[in-house]
Write an enzyme that holds these catalytic residues in place. Structure first.
Site, PDB file in Angstrom:
ATOM      1  N   ASN A  73       0.828  -1.204   0.000  1.00  0.00           N
ATOM      2  CA  ASN A  73       0.000   0.000   0.000  1.00  0.00           C
ATOM      3  C   ASN A  73       0.870   1.265   0.000  1.00  0.00           C
ATOM      4  O   ASN A  73       2.042   1.225  -0.372  1.00  0.00           O
ATOM      5  CB  ASN A  73      -0.995  -0.028   1.170  1.00  0.00           C
ATOM      6  CG  ASN A  73      -2.350   0.537   0.776  1.00  0.00           C
ATOM      7  OD1 ASN A  73      -2.467   1.692   0.388  1.00  0.00           O
ATOM      8  ND2 ASN A  73      -3.370  -0.284   0.850  1.00  0.00           N
ATOM      9  N   HIS A  99       3.295  -0.024  -2.714  1.00  0.00           N
ATOM     10  CA  HIS A  99       3.610  -1.456  -2.834  1.00  0.00           C
ATOM     11  C   HIS A  99       5.103  -1.748  -2.975  1.00  0.00           C
ATOM     12  O   HIS A  99       5.516  -2.567  -3.803  1.00  0.00           O
ATOM     13  CB  HIS A  99       2.851  -2.068  -4.013  1.00  0.00           C
ATOM     14  CG  HIS A  99       1.363  -2.163  -3.810  1.00  0.00           C
ATOM     15  ND1 HIS A  99       0.784  -2.319  -2.564  1.00  0.00           N
ATOM     16  CD2 HIS A  99       0.332  -2.135  -4.713  1.00  0.00           C
ATOM     17  CE1 HIS A  99      -0.538  -2.387  -2.711  1.00  0.00           C
ATOM     18  NE2 HIS A  99      -0.833  -2.271  -3.996  1.00  0.00           N
ATOM     19  N   HIS A 175      -2.040  -9.904  -3.546  1.00  0.00           N
ATOM     20  CA  HIS A 175      -2.830  -8.938  -4.336  1.00  0.00           C
ATOM     21  C   HIS A 175      -3.664  -9.584  -5.448  1.00  0.00           C
ATOM     22  O   HIS A 175      -3.792  -9.020  -6.538  1.00  0.00           O
ATOM     23  CB  HIS A 175      -1.881  -7.885  -4.908  1.00  0.00           C
ATOM     24  CG  HIS A 175      -2.497  -6.548  -5.159  1.00  0.00           C
ATOM     25  ND1 HIS A 175      -3.528  -6.356  -6.074  1.00  0.00           N
ATOM     26  CD2 HIS A 175      -2.241  -5.327  -4.627  1.00  0.00           C
ATOM     27  CE1 HIS A 175      -3.854  -5.078  -6.093  1.00  0.00           C
ATOM     28  NE2 HIS A 175      -3.099  -4.432  -5.223  1.00  0.00           N
ATOM     29  N   THR A 176      -4.225 -10.770  -5.199  1.00  0.00           N
ATOM     30  CA  THR A 176      -5.057 -11.412  -6.223  1.00  0.00           C
ATOM     31  C   THR A 176      -6.374 -10.657  -6.429  1.00  0.00           C
ATOM     32  O   THR A 176      -6.985 -10.188  -5.475  1.00  0.00           O
ATOM     33  CB  THR A 176      -5.327 -12.879  -5.841  1.00  0.00           C
ATOM     34  OG1 THR A 176      -4.099 -13.605  -5.952  1.00  0.00           O
ATOM     35  CG2 THR A 176      -6.350 -13.520  -6.745  1.00  0.00           C
ATOM     36  N   GLU A 308      -6.912  -7.621   0.332  1.00  0.00           N
ATOM     37  CA  GLU A 308      -5.494  -7.632   0.684  1.00  0.00           C
ATOM     38  C   GLU A 308      -5.321  -7.445   2.185  1.00  0.00           C
ATOM     39  O   GLU A 308      -5.351  -6.322   2.678  1.00  0.00           O
ATOM     40  CB  GLU A 308      -4.771  -6.497  -0.044  1.00  0.00           C
ATOM     41  CG  GLU A 308      -4.976  -6.455  -1.539  1.00  0.00           C
ATOM     42  CD  GLU A 308      -4.752  -5.054  -2.105  1.00  0.00           C
ATOM     43  OE1 GLU A 308      -3.642  -4.511  -1.924  1.00  0.00           O
ATOM     44  OE2 GLU A 308      -5.685  -4.487  -2.700  1.00  0.00           O
TER      45      GLU A 308
END
Length: 342
Positions: A73, A99, A175-176, A308
């Site tokens: 993030n 990220h 992060h899917t 997430e």
């Protein structure tokens, strides 16, 4: 126990226990596909992604399926201080660092330290060594991510990281982008979700938390009871991209707390997510726009939803948030349990 590789080629590996079939790449420890059955026993791939590793390597994926780090993030203006030292990170999502920076863990080739493709409890172990000063962060860190199919329709992810020589912030996230109707089925606005979080951390115009922690009751952010994702999405700008405070410890499994339950009506597929992380970014794929994915499916806005689990965004600069600093020699542990059912 198959291949142990220290291999610098991006590849895709498989885990298959007969009812669940997962493909995961050593590039970014990325889930590229995940097949689970619907109410009629028909399997579909429920994650957004690409057929080969090339588009991931070329940077065409908006963080599809990867593990992001060293810090997931946003970090405000890419700056923080730790132990009296000021650090500056790459600004890769102006005006912030996102990220892990320009080349975070999602853009690294991880070593495969163990892989059992099928049979009982197939697994794959990835390892990555992050050097001192990488993307501006202090200290070297040894990172491990283990994906295991623990039952017919359950996948577990264990993420661990040990700073070797300096205290450093660590907050990994998986992060899917999920679409339980199938990756190529359109948007997720009709999916229903329940989130075990009665508070959110509101954000400024650049999606950085303001430091407040506010109740969701009576707002479009209230998913304490199951509701359609699309029901109030028009009231929150582009869509949801917010950190929920996971504050319902009474719902537990294997020492993990219930974070969310996602459900698709047509297929009856359901995903229950459990974690030990303090927060969860609920993101509705607001920036996905015409990405050509698997089988030439075109992914548009809201084509998938990300859940997430994480430390709070910008926690390194917010003293009232749970700390993401891990001391040298101590171990960061973050577990997620993805439980599918119909």
């Amino acid at each position: 126990m198959a291949d142990q590789s220290k291999n610098n080629t991006p590849e895709i590996f498989e885990l298959n226990n007969g009812s669940m079939h997962v493909k995961i790449s050593n590039y970014g420890a990325t889930i590229t596909s995940l097949f689970v059955p619907d109410k009629n026993g028909k399997s579909a791939d429920v994650v957004l992604g690409f057929d080969s590793v090339d588009p991931y390597v070329k940077g065409l994926a908006p963080y599809f399926g990867c593990i992001v780090g060293r810090v997931a993030n946003r970090i405000k203006e890419g700056k923080f201080s730790l132990n009296g030292v000021d650090y500056t990170l790459p600004i890769n999502k102006p005006p912030n660092s996102l990220h892990g920076g320009s080349k975070g863990f999602d853009k690294k080739i991880w070593d495969v330290a163990g892989h059992k493709k099928d049979g009982d409890k197939p697994f794959i172990i990835f390892k990555y060594h992050s050097a001192d000063g990488e993307e501006g962060y202090p200290g070297a860190v040894a990172v491990t991510a283990t994906y295991t199919l623990t039952s017919a329709t359950t996948m577990r992810l264990d993420m661990e990281a040990v700073p070797e020589n300096k205290d450093t912030p660590i907050s990994l996230a998986q992060h899917t982008y999920w679409n339980l109707a199938g990756h190529d089925s359109g948007d997720i606005l009709d999916h229903r979700i329940q989130i075990w979080g009665s508070h959110v951390t509101p954000v400024d115009q650049f999606t950085v938390p303001t430091g407040e922690i506010l109740p969701v009751k009576g707002t479009p952010f209230d998913f304490t009871e199951e509701k359609r994702i699309g029901e109030s999405i028009g009231e929150v700008g582009l869509g949801y991209d917010h950190n929920y405070v996971l504050d319902c410890p009474d719902q537990e499994k294997e020492g993990l707390k219930h974070a969310a339950k996602l459900r698709d009506g047509a297929s009856s597929r359901k995903l229950d997510l459990w974690t030990n992380a303090p927060g969860m970014q609920f993101y509705t794929g607001n920036y996905v726009n015409g990405v050509v994915g698997k089988g030439n499916a075109v992914y548009g806005k809201h084509a998938g939803v990300c859940l997430e689990t994480q430390g709070f965004p910008n926690a390194i600069n917010q003293l009232n948030f749970p700390s993401v600093v891990v001391k040298a020699g101590e171990k960061y542990k973050h577990t997620m349990l993805f439980e599918f059912s119909v």
